[in-house]
Enzyme design. Structure first.
Site, mmCIF file in Angstrom:
data_model
loop_
_atom_site.group_PDB
_atom_site.id
_atom_site.type_symbol
_atom_site.label_atom_id
_atom_site.label_comp_id
_atom_site.label_asym_id
_atom_site.label_seq_id
_atom_site.Cartn_x
_atom_site.Cartn_y
_atom_site.Cartn_z
ATOM 1 N N GLU A 1 7.744 24.873 9.784
ATOM 2 C CA GLU A 1 6.962 23.773 10.357
ATOM 3 C C GLU A 1 7.349 22.508 9.630
ATOM 4 O O GLU A 1 7.892 22.576 8.521
ATOM 5 C CB GLU A 1 5.462 23.994 10.093
ATOM 6 C CG GLU A 1 4.878 25.113 10.880
ATOM 7 C CD GLU A 1 3.480 25.478 10.397
ATOM 8 O OE1 GLU A 1 2.962 24.802 9.477
ATOM 9 O OE2 GLU A 1 2.921 26.435 10.929
ATOM 10 N N LYS B 1 6.411 19.203 7.439
ATOM 11 C CA LYS B 1 5.371 18.875 6.462
ATOM 12 C C LYS B 1 4.884 17.467 6.800
ATOM 13 O O LYS B 1 5.630 16.487 6.670
ATOM 14 C CB LYS B 1 5.956 18.933 5.053
ATOM 15 C CG LYS B 1 4.922 18.840 3.973
ATOM 16 C CD LYS B 1 5.510 19.290 2.642
ATOM 17 C CE LYS B 1 4.467 19.449 1.569
ATOM 18 N NZ LYS B 1 3.822 18.208 1.202
ATOM 19 N N ASP C 1 2.845 14.054 6.534
ATOM 20 C CA ASP C 1 2.501 13.273 5.354
ATOM 21 C C ASP C 1 1.134 12.611 5.509
ATOM 22 O O ASP C 1 1.032 11.466 5.940
ATOM 23 C CB ASP C 1 3.603 12.229 5.136
ATOM 24 C CG ASP C 1 3.689 11.820 3.684
ATOM 25 O OD1 ASP C 1 2.973 12.421 2.867
ATOM 26 O OD2 ASP C 1 4.476 10.905 3.380
ATOM 27 N N ARG D 1 -9.501 18.179 0.384
ATOM 28 C CA ARG D 1 -8.980 19.180 -0.548
ATOM 29 C C ARG D 1 -9.625 19.043 -1.936
ATOM 30 O O ARG D 1 -9.931 20.027 -2.583
ATOM 31 C CB ARG D 1 -7.460 19.012 -0.662
ATOM 32 C CG ARG D 1 -6.829 20.000 -1.595
ATOM 33 C CD ARG D 1 -5.314 19.938 -1.524
ATOM 34 N NE ARG D 1 -4.734 20.939 -2.390
ATOM 35 C CZ ARG D 1 -4.547 20.788 -3.691
ATOM 36 N NH1 ARG D 1 -4.887 19.656 -4.277
ATOM 37 N NH2 ARG D 1 -4.043 21.757 -4.419
ATOM 38 N N TYR E 1 -2.783 23.577 11.093
ATOM 39 C CA TYR E 1 -1.704 24.544 10.904
ATOM 40 C C TYR E 1 -2.155 25.868 10.320
ATOM 41 O O TYR E 1 -1.323 26.724 10.044
ATOM 42 C CB TYR E 1 -0.566 23.962 10.050
ATOM 43 C CG TYR E 1 -1.031 23.257 8.788
ATOM 44 C CD1 TYR E 1 -1.620 23.960 7.754
ATOM 45 C CD2 TYR E 1 -0.883 21.886 8.650
ATOM 46 C CE1 TYR E 1 -2.060 23.322 6.619
ATOM 47 C CE2 TYR E 1 -1.320 21.234 7.506
ATOM 48 C CZ TYR E 1 -1.901 21.957 6.496
ATOM 49 O OH TYR E 1 -2.345 21.332 5.376
ATOM 50 N N LYS F 1 11.505 19.354 0.606
ATOM 51 C CA LYS F 1 11.266 17.923 0.856
ATOM 52 C C LYS F 1 12.573 17.212 1.137
ATOM 53 O O LYS F 1 13.556 17.426 0.422
ATOM 54 C CB LYS F 1 10.631 17.292 -0.388
ATOM 55 C CG LYS F 1 9.237 17.818 -0.672
ATOM 56 C CD LYS F 1 8.226 16.784 -0.319
ATOM 57 C CE LYS F 1 7.282 16.580 -1.469
ATOM 58 N NZ LYS F 1 6.500 15.404 -1.363
ATOM 59 N N CYS G 1 0.707 -22.491 -7.922
ATOM 60 C CA CYS G 1 1.256 -22.292 -6.579
ATOM 61 C C CYS G 1 2.679 -22.855 -6.501
ATOM 62 O O CYS G 1 2.898 -24.013 -6.879
ATOM 63 C CB CYS G 1 0.354 -22.970 -5.547
ATOM 64 S SG CYS G 1 1.037 -22.885 -3.881
ATOM 65 N N CYS H 1 2.330 -26.101 -4.033
ATOM 66 C CA CYS H 1 1.542 -27.307 -4.298
ATOM 67 C C CYS H 1 1.124 -27.419 -5.761
ATOM 68 O O CYS H 1 0.403 -28.336 -6.125
ATOM 69 C CB CYS H 1 0.312 -27.334 -3.391
ATOM 70 S SG CYS H 1 -0.868 -26.041 -3.793
ATOM 71 N N CYS I 1 -3.778 -19.083 -3.912
ATOM 72 C CA CYS I 1 -3.763 -20.528 -4.136
ATOM 73 C C CYS I 1 -5.032 -21.058 -3.475
ATOM 74 O O CYS I 1 -5.208 -20.915 -2.266
ATOM 75 C CB CYS I 1 -2.529 -21.155 -3.484
ATOM 76 S SG CYS I 1 -2.694 -22.949 -3.324
ATOM 77 N N CYS J 1 -2.527 -27.413 0.588
ATOM 78 C CA CYS J 1 -1.263 -26.696 0.354
ATOM 79 C C CYS J 1 -0.502 -26.625 1.678
ATOM 80 O O CYS J 1 -0.947 -25.986 2.632
ATOM 81 C CB CYS J 1 -1.556 -25.300 -0.195
ATOM 82 S SG CYS J 1 -0.074 -24.333 -0.493
HETATM 83 S S1 IVH Z 1 0.517 25.037 4.650
HETATM 84 C C1 IVH Z 1 -1.202 26.962 0.428
HETATM 85 N N1 IVH Z 1 1.690 23.536 6.414
HETATM 86 O O1 IVH Z 1 1.172 20.090 2.118
HETATM 87 C C2 IVH Z 1 -1.073 25.696 1.138
HETATM 88 N N2 IVH Z 1 0.783 22.485 4.490
HETATM 89 O O2 IVH Z 1 1.494 21.090 -0.876
HETATM 90 C C3 IVH Z 1 -0.640 25.972 2.545
HETATM 91 N N3 IVH Z 1 1.026 20.042 4.486
HETATM 92 O O3 IVH Z 1 -2.050 20.608 0.896
HETATM 93 C C4 IVH Z 1 -0.400 24.708 3.234
HETATM 94 N N4 IVH Z 1 2.067 19.866 6.416
HETATM 95 O O4 IVH Z 1 -1.788 19.008 2.822
HETATM 96 C C5 IVH Z 1 1.042 23.564 5.238
HETATM 97 N N5 IVH Z 1 2.746 22.331 8.098
HETATM 98 C C6 IVH Z 1 2.097 22.362 6.945
HETATM 99 C C7 IVH Z 1 1.824 21.192 6.201
HETATM 100 C C8 IVH Z 1 1.164 21.282 4.970
HETATM 101 C C9 IVH Z 1 1.577 19.197 5.392
HETATM 102 C C10 IVH Z 1 0.430 19.612 3.194
HETATM 103 C C11 IVH Z 1 -0.967 20.136 2.983
HETATM 104 C C12 IVH Z 1 -0.949 20.894 1.697
HETATM 105 C C13 IVH Z 1 0.315 20.393 1.065
HETATM 106 C C14 IVH Z 1 0.905 21.545 0.267
#
Ligand code: IVH
Length: 693
Positions: A118, A120, A122, A141, A230, A317, A411, A414, A429, A435
């Site tokens: 999947e 990740k 942000d 969390r 997820y 990452k 500034c 001015c 300023c 200004c």
């Molecule tokens: S699974 C045991 N799936 O990444 C944790 N996490 O460092 C299982 N995150 O706290 C998490 N996309 O906030 C999972 N597709 C994804 C994710 C995801 C973003 C974040 C999540 C988690 C952190 C893990």
């Protein structure tokens, strides 16, 4: 004519409307499709709001009307997670994925296994608990063991089901996912902030995290958070694979990103990683990597956990593209509100498709955090977005005794000593009136597309006009003639306006500006009001003010109490408007705009007005009426020039009461000596007054 509505009928209608709205919201927000128009959707919602107003006791905390946010949460309650929220092992290296796969194979002792990959996302992790199909709790969390209860804020997320439609959903379950601000929502939020003269946010992730922790859930609603889910957790879950749990989530109408894929080996994982390395930039949400999870739940259990993270998952990452270059200098920009932004001037460097010469350093704290010195070799990165940022200094390349950067004290435009308000990161300023850069910024705001739309006027021309003393503010543009503009040639040296050197081009340009200025006189009031540039009054707030007050005079005369009666006008905005109109220079500016013939009243409504008999009188409407629905009676008040406000205050002229009016409104109006009128008295009022006209 409305017939008598029973509570039972209303209850049924509320359920029907709620289901219908949920259904259409799901289509709209998750499936990107529609079966009804926006107008029809709004009508359904209005009808539901109306019924819930009539019978507040029938309003459910899971009603779609709850998405708009509600009262302010004082403190978030700390909640212990039923299942701890762990994190994932991170890696930037493909070798580590090969190692991870070897560990999985070893742990599963020769069994077959597969992965789900999947993206990740942000944002910030969230845990949601559903009981009997209802969203009862949303928790951040926190430290993984306990987090904050942010249920009211999470409910504003339109894609998040408050009620589960699926009848065979488990009695109680938990869902986890990531809350985020989409790239578009983040861009819009920053655009609005720039419009009202506020500092823009640096990145979407931190902003979504900050937003989820706001105490005012109506502000959260406005910012349009979103989330992807997820994972689905017990207690007595019968799903055998992660894939099945995703299918179940989709079945229950949760928002699941369609980007996941089953992979059978490391090669397939690498293909997924490679494919999404560039494709991810086209997604609506920022992503920073890939999460690789063992698919089978029983195999996940076999593999188990370390103290911090599962052994059955890892995150890869993506590296942000980075480059190193030299910091030549730090310059300082002055915004229209006087905010000072330090800017890194860099030796040009090519990074991810463009040449980077400058990068915002945001404020003095950021310079201190990076410990910047002029001449340093710095790392520049571009995240998912196009804006480059300085991430750190290569200390090994720094010479001896290079002095620290000291933030300017005056500034750059001015020379006025800068101020920094307590608790704020930004220097200002304070020379608002004198200004010239701030004045220029205000004129640039005034002429922008969303305001007066005179964009043929470039910044250099504005500077030329200011330098020659031909204008002092936006209103000055309406006094210019062709010769004023045509004669500006010699003050222009750089930028967009350089083209105007040739005589014929210069004349053409002067004519275009004159035309655009003339045309701008027909801009609607809400655009003019936005262009006036009252702090905190962005495009949306302008529209709300115009709809509520109709004319500039009414906005000017409304005191604080009346201002906050209008939809979405909070204390901060009300204070700002009030103090704007107390300043004689500002009043002078408005008078000049009036004299120039700009539109300073709402036009549509003015023509709809049947009579002006209630002109400027304020009304609160309460209860149910014989001859009108609540909306109809409000429309009638407005069509005779009256103003509808939502709560009783000393400034109210009439409380218009039907059957079963709100008891607190009656008692407050009684105490304040406000005139209370019945429906019949109202009808007489508009009839008699009509005859007088
Ligand atoms: S699974 C045991 N799936 O990444 C944790 N996490 O460092 C299982 N995150 O706290 C998490 N996309 O906030 C999972 N597709 C994804 C994710 C995801 C973003 C974040 C999540 C988690 C952190 C893990």
């Amino acid at each position: 004519m409305s017939s008598v509505i029973t509570k039972e009928d209303t209850q049924k209608e509320i359920v029907r409307l709620s289901d219908l709205i949920d259904y259409h919201s799901h289509l709209y927000y998750q499936k990107n499709t529609t079966e009804i128009s926006d107008y029809e959707f709004d009508q359904l919602l209005d009808k539901l709001i109306h019924l819930e107003d009539l019978f507040p006791e029938l309003k459910s905390p899971f009603s779609p009307t709850q998405r708009v946010g509600g009262p302010v949460t004082k403190e978030f309650e700390a909640v212990v997670h039923k299942y701890p929220m762990l994190s994932l092992g991170n890696t930037y290296s493909r070798d580590d994925i090969i190692e991870f796969d070897k560990r999985v194979a070893k742990g599963l002792e020769g069994q077959d296994y597969e992965y789900i990959c999947e993206l990740k996302f942000d944002g910030v992790a969230i845990s949601l608990t559903y009981k009997k199909g209802l969203l009862v709790r949303a928790v951040t969390r926190g430290d993984g063991i306990r987090g904050d209860d942010v249920t009211a804020n999470a409910k504003t997320i339109r894609t998040l089901p408050l009620k589960i439609k699926n009848k065979d959903s488990p009695e109680e379950f938990e869902v986890r996912g990531e809350v985020f601000l989409s790239k578009e929502a983040f861009r819009k939020l920053n655009e609005e902030r720039a419009d009202i003269g506020e500092e823009t946010y640096v990145n979407a992730r931190n902003t979504s995290s900050g937003t989820l922790k706001l105490h005012d859930s109506s502000e959260v609603a406005r910012r349009r958070l979103d989330c992807y889910l997820y994972s689905l957790l017990g207690p007595e879950s019968d799903v055998k694979t992660h894939e099945e749990s995703i299918a179940k989530l989709i079945d229950m109408y949760f928002n699941v990103s369609p980007t996941f894929r089953k992979c059978h080996n490391v090669t397939e994982i690498f293909d997924y990683i490679d494919e999404w390395e560039t494709r991810r930039f086209k997604l609506p949400v920022e992503t920073d990597g890939v999460v690789i999870k063992v698919n089978s739940i029983s195999q996940q259990e076999e593999l188990g956990y370390t103290a911090k993270s599962p052994r059955w998952a890892i995150s890869y990452k993506y590296k942000a593209e980075s480059a190193t270059t030299k910091l030549k200098d730090i310059t300082y920009q002055v915004g229209r509100t006087g905010a000072i932004t330090p800017v890194a001037e860099l030796v040009p460097v090519f990074l991810a498709g463009t040449t980077v010469k400058r990068a915002s350093l945001h404020n003095a704290n950021e310079i201190a955090r990076l410990d910047l010195r002029i001449g340093d070799i710095v790392f520049i990165e571009k995240g998912g977005e196009i804006i480059p940022k300085v991430t750190r200094v290569d200390i090994s390349k720094r010479g001896y005794n290079v002095p620290k950067v000291t933030f300017i004290t005056n500034c750059p435009e001015c020379n006025t000593p800068l101020v920094r308000k307590q608790g704020e990161a930004v220097h200002y300023c304070p020379n608002e009136k004198g200004c010239s850069t701030q004045i220029q910024g205000r004129i640039e705001h005034f002429i922008q597309r969303k305001a007066m739309n005179i964009e043929s006027l470039g910044p250099e021309t504005i500077r030329g006009l200011l330098d020659k003393g031909l204008i002092h503010d936006g209103a000055g543009l309406y006094t210019l003639n062709f010769d004023d503009l045509n004669g500006l040639e010699f003050t222009m040296q750089t930028g967009k306006d350089r083209m105007m050197k040739s005589r014929s081009l210069r004349e053409k340009s002067a004519q275009n500006i004159i035309k655009a200025v003339e045309k701008s006189k027909s801009r609607p009031f809400e655009n003019v009001l936005f262009g006036i540039g009252i702090r905190y009054v962005g495009a949306t707030v302008s529209e709300k003010l115009v709809n509520h007050f109709k004319t500039i005079e009414r906005i000017q005369d409304a005191g604080f109490d009346e201002l906050i009666e209008a939809e979405d006008i909070g204390e901060r905005i009300a204070h700002s408007i009030e103090s704007f109109f107390k300043d004689s220079d500002n009043l002078n500016f408005i008078n000049k705009l009036k004299y120039a013939g700009l539109i300073l009243e709402k036009q549509d409504d003015i023509s709809e007005i049947q009579s002006g008999v209630l002109n400027g009188k304020t009304f609160v409407v309460s209860g149910t009426f014989k001859n009108f629905s609540r909306d109809e009676i409000k429309e009638s008040v407005k069509s005779h020039g009256g103003i509808i406000i939502s709560s009783v205050s000393a400034k109210l002229d009439y409380l218009l009461t039907g059957e079963k009016p709100g008891p607190s409104k009656i008692s407050k109006a009684g105490k304040l000596g406000i005139s209370m009128i019945t429906e019949n008295e109202f009808l007489e009022m508009i009839a008699t007054l009509n005859q007088d006209v």
